[in-house]
Write a protein that holds these residues in place. Structure first.
Motif: not given
Length: 148
Positions: A107-126
């Motif tokens: 939601d934040l990325l879709s409205i143009g906000k900058v978000v800091s990197p996180t390993p959560l996406h990697d955790y979801f893939i795992y």
């Protein structure tokens, strides 16, 4: 030696769930980013929608599988129920921790906000890989040997 199925309906549900999970997680998701003209917000929104729906369908599969396994519980071993417990646990982690946080980031990325990197996406893939391995093992364990 003959090989028997513990419960054909459980096998069918495990196969359907595995096919759906693998198709969405490992085929549809990476391919959507290669569609010409698709914007990042659109691709992320589609992913949010797909994984939310996939999660709900997986709950349905696992609940139906649990019911069927309990009905024919004499055919199942402790390992079968441990695998099902791991699958439920992974789905709980995704549903109540990973997906809500990742959805907020989308939601934040879709409205143009900058978000800091996180390993959560990697955790979801795992977690998706772990579910795929657990489901594949569960499918194999649906077959039992009978030496009669």
């Amino acid at each position: 030696m003959k090989i028997y199925l513990k419960n054909p309906l459980v096998l069918i549900l495990f196969c359907l769930m595995t096919g759906m999970l693998m198709t969405i997680s490992f085929l549809e998701t990476p391919l959507k980013f290669q569609v010409p003209g698709i914007t990042l917000p659109t691709a992320l929104g589609l992913g949010k929608l797909m994984f939310g729906l996939s999660s709900k369908i997986q709950w349905g599969f696992l609940i139906a599988i649990l019911i069927l396994m309990l009905i024919s519980w004499k055919h199942y071993t402790k390992i079968d129920f441990i695998i099902l417990t791991v699958l439920f646990s992974l789905l709980v982690l995704e549903q109540f921790w990973l997906l809500p946080v990742l959805d907020t980031r989308v939601d934040l990325l879709s409205i143009g906000k900058v978000v800091s990197p996180t390993p959560l996406h990697d955790y979801f893939i795992y977690a998706e890989i772990a579910k795929t391995l657990m489901l594949t093992t569960a499918i194999i364990l649906q077959f039992k040997k009978n030496t009669d």
